[in-house]
Structure formats: C-alpha cells, structure tokens
Motif scaffolding. Structure first.
Motif, short mmCIF file in Angstrom:
data_model
loop_
_atom_site.label_atom_id
_atom_site.label_comp_id
_atom_site.label_asym_id
_atom_site.label_seq_id
_atom_site.Cartn_x
_atom_site.Cartn_y
_atom_site.Cartn_z
N LEU A 176 0.84 -1.20 0.00
CA LEU A 176 0.00 0.00 0.00
C LEU A 176 0.87 1.24 0.00
CD1 LEU A 176 -2.57 -1.03 2.76
CD2 LEU A 176 -2.78 -1.34 0.28
N ALA A 177 0.37 2.27 -0.64
CA ALA A 177 1.08 3.55 -0.68
C ALA A 177 0.06 4.67 -0.84
CB ALA A 177 2.07 3.56 -1.85
N ILE A 178 0.54 5.88 -0.71
CA ILE A 178 -0.24 7.07 -1.00
C ILE A 178 0.19 7.55 -2.38
CG2 ILE A 178 -0.72 9.46 -0.32
CD1 ILE A 178 -1.78 7.39 1.66
N GLN A 179 -0.76 7.96 -3.18
CA GLN A 179 -0.44 8.42 -4.53
C GLN A 179 -1.41 9.54 -4.91
OE1 GLN A 179 0.87 5.47 -7.24
NE2 GLN A 179 -0.05 6.46 -9.00
N VAL A 180 -1.12 10.19 -6.00
CA VAL A 180 -2.01 11.19 -6.56
C VAL A 180 -2.61 10.62 -7.83
CG1 VAL A 180 -2.17 13.50 -7.58
CG2 VAL A 180 -0.73 13.12 -5.57
N LEU A 181 -3.92 10.62 -7.90
CA LEU A 181 -4.62 10.22 -9.11
C LEU A 181 -4.84 11.47 -9.95
CD1 LEU A 181 -6.33 8.25 -10.87
CD2 LEU A 181 -8.29 8.90 -9.43
N LYS A 182 -4.33 11.44 -11.18
CA LYS A 182 -4.52 12.55 -12.10
C LYS A 182 -5.55 12.15 -13.13
CE LYS A 182 0.18 14.07 -11.41
NZ LYS A 182 1.47 14.42 -11.96
N PHE A 225 -5.38 6.12 -1.85
CA PHE A 225 -4.66 4.98 -1.30
C PHE A 225 -4.42 4.05 -2.48
CE2 PHE A 225 -7.29 6.41 2.29
CZ PHE A 225 -6.33 6.54 3.29
N LEU A 226 -3.17 3.71 -2.72
CA LEU A 226 -2.82 2.84 -3.83
C LEU A 226 -2.55 1.43 -3.33
CD1 LEU A 226 -1.88 2.35 -6.83
CD2 LEU A 226 0.43 2.93 -6.01
N ILE A 227 -3.22 0.46 -3.92
CA ILE A 227 -2.84 -0.93 -3.73
C ILE A 227 -1.85 -1.20 -4.85
CG2 ILE A 227 -3.56 -3.35 -3.67
CD1 ILE A 227 -6.35 -2.38 -2.79
N GLY A 228 -0.57 -1.15 -4.49
CA GLY A 228 0.49 -1.23 -5.50
C GLY A 228 0.78 -2.64 -5.96
N GLN A 229 0.68 -3.58 -5.07
CA GLN A 229 0.92 -4.99 -5.39
C GLN A 229 -0.12 -5.81 -4.65
OE1 GLN A 229 3.44 -5.80 -7.49
NE2 GLN A 229 4.29 -3.74 -7.51
N LEU A 230 -0.51 -6.91 -5.26
CA LEU A 230 -1.46 -7.82 -4.64
C LEU A 230 -1.23 -9.18 -5.30
CD1 LEU A 230 -4.72 -7.19 -3.24
CD2 LEU A 230 -5.00 -8.60 -5.24
N GLU A 247 -9.62 -8.10 0.36
CA GLU A 247 -10.33 -7.71 1.59
C GLU A 247 -9.35 -7.34 2.70
OE1 GLU A 247 -13.02 -10.97 2.34
OE2 GLU A 247 -14.41 -10.29 0.78
N TYR A 248 -8.24 -8.07 2.82
CA TYR A 248 -7.22 -7.70 3.80
C TYR A 248 -6.67 -6.30 3.47
CZ TYR A 248 -6.63 -12.29 6.09
OH TYR A 248 -6.80 -13.44 6.83
N ALA A 249 -6.39 -6.06 2.19
CA ALA A 249 -5.84 -4.75 1.79
C ALA A 249 -6.84 -3.63 2.09
CB ALA A 249 -5.47 -4.76 0.30
N ILE A 250 -8.09 -3.83 1.72
CA ILE A 250 -9.12 -2.81 1.96
C ILE A 250 -9.29 -2.58 3.47
CG2 ILE A 250 -11.59 -2.28 1.73
CD1 ILE A 250 -10.06 -1.95 -0.92
N SER A 251 -9.25 -3.64 4.25
CA SER A 251 -9.37 -3.52 5.70
C SER A 251 -8.23 -2.67 6.28
CB SER A 251 -9.37 -4.91 6.34
OG SER A 251 -9.33 -4.82 7.73
N THR A 252 -7.03 -2.88 5.78
CA THR A 252 -5.88 -2.10 6.24
C THR A 252 -6.02 -0.64 5.84
OG1 THR A 252 -4.50 -4.08 6.05
CG2 THR A 252 -3.35 -1.96 6.18
N ILE A 253 -6.47 -0.41 4.61
CA ILE A 253 -6.72 0.96 4.14
C ILE A 253 -7.79 1.62 4.99
CG2 ILE A 253 -7.71 2.30 2.23
CD1 ILE A 253 -6.22 0.31 0.34
N TYR A 254 -8.82 0.88 5.33
CA TYR A 254 -9.91 1.45 6.11
C TYR A 254 -9.43 1.93 7.48
CZ TYR A 254 -14.57 2.43 7.75
OH TYR A 254 -15.67 3.09 8.22
N LYS A 255 -8.47 1.22 8.07
CA LYS A 255 -7.91 1.66 9.36
C LYS A 255 -7.23 3.02 9.20
CE LYS A 255 -7.37 -3.03 11.01
NZ LYS A 255 -6.46 -4.17 11.10
N ALA A 256 -6.49 3.20 8.12
CA ALA A 256 -5.85 4.49 7.86
C ALA A 256 -6.91 5.56 7.58
CB ALA A 256 -4.88 4.39 6.69
#
Length: 177
Positions: free
Chosen positions: A63-69, A100-105, A122-131
């Motif tokens: 996971l990372a933070i990114q800018v969507l253009k 929130f970028l899911i960079g690898q899965l 679902e694990y990735a989304i759950s982690t993002i939701y905590k942030a």
C-alpha cells in the motif's frame, strides 16, 4: 541468523509465476520502499503453520499514497464525486486527488489454494480502512495490466475503471464507504 537475513530467507520462498514483476518487487524492492517510506508491504501468513514455527507467506499486498490525475475533460459531476465537495478549487477544475494505492497484490503459488484473490483484496481494503478512519481519504486506486481477467476481478469487487494511464495500465478506483 539476523532478522534481515531471516526476512530475506522467508521472502525468497515467495513464487508468483503469473507475474514475475510482482515477485521481483517483493524480493528486490519492498524492503527498500519501506525504508524510504514509499510504501508498506503486508504478508498474509498461514497461522496454523506459524503456531508450529513455520512462517509461510500465503500472499502479500503493498500500500502507498499516490495522486490520481484525471483528464480535465472529466465531467464536473464526476469530479465533484471524486472530491466529495467541489469540482473546482480557486476557479480551476480539480484534476488531482489523493488516493490509497494498492500497489501490489499477489498470492504465493506454493499456497495458492489456501487463499483467494478476493480474500487478499479484503485484507488490503481492511488495512486501508484503518488508515481512512484516522486520517480520512476517499479513494482506493489499483493499476493493472489491460487484461480482461484482471479488470473483471476488480470490477467484481466494487472498482470502476477511471482511465488508462501513459504506461498502458488500467486505473480502477473504489470509493471508501
């Protein structure tokens, strides 16, 4: 054995024959990306094996933070939906959004039958939701190759195609509820 060597040993057992770039990221870049705070990589492990002293990586995601253009041509209605409040800022159309970028899965070929792609997501989304609960944020972004099976997978999990980027990757987003 040092913890760094142990980590490298465990990571070296991860195999993803479908996409060698995913395997390469984990083995060659994930630790460096963590050190410079570019992303965080999370392992999903076999808990039963862990109780017996074995550390088997079933899957991982980063996971990372990114800018969507987005293109300026996108409708004001869609822009307002992405921003949550506005379509313009200081009279200028909003074309960049924090995501929130899911960079690898990926799942480990060795244990592929023990976990599904949906479970990893679902694990990735759950982690993002905590942030999200701590700092806000509205959008999750994934970028994938222009392959029908990948696009269908993400669309079946509440993502919508937003655009194709310069690298010919399909960008899909999902709003955080």
């Amino acid at each position: 054995m040092s913890s760094k060597n142990k980590t490298q040993e465990v990571i070296s057992t991860f195999i993803c024959s479908r996409d060698k770039d995913i395997e390469h990221f984990l083995k060659e870049k994930a630790i460096e990306f963590k050190k410079v705070s570019k992303s965080r990589t999370y392992f999903i492990v076999d808990e039963e094996a862990l109780e017996l002293g074995d550390f088997n990586i079933l899957a991982y995601f980063s996971l990372a933070i990114q800018v969507l253009k987005v293109p300026i041509e996108i409708s004001n209605r869609k822009t307002k939906h992405l921003d949550g409040l506005f379509s313009k800022r200081d009279g200028e159309k909003i074309t960049e959004f924090p995501v929130f970028l899911i960079g690898q899965l990926a799942k480990n070929d060795t244990y592929a039958k023990l976990i599904t792609g949906k479970e990893i997501l679902e694990y990735a989304i759950s982690t993002i939701y905590k942030a999200h609960e701590k700092i806000g944020g509205r959008i999750v972004l994934v970028e994938c190759a222009d392959k029908k099976s990948l696009v269908d997978f993400y669309q079946s999990n509440e993502f919508e195609v937003i655009r194709q980027d310069e690298d010919k990757l399909i960008q899909l987003i999902r709003m955080i509820h």
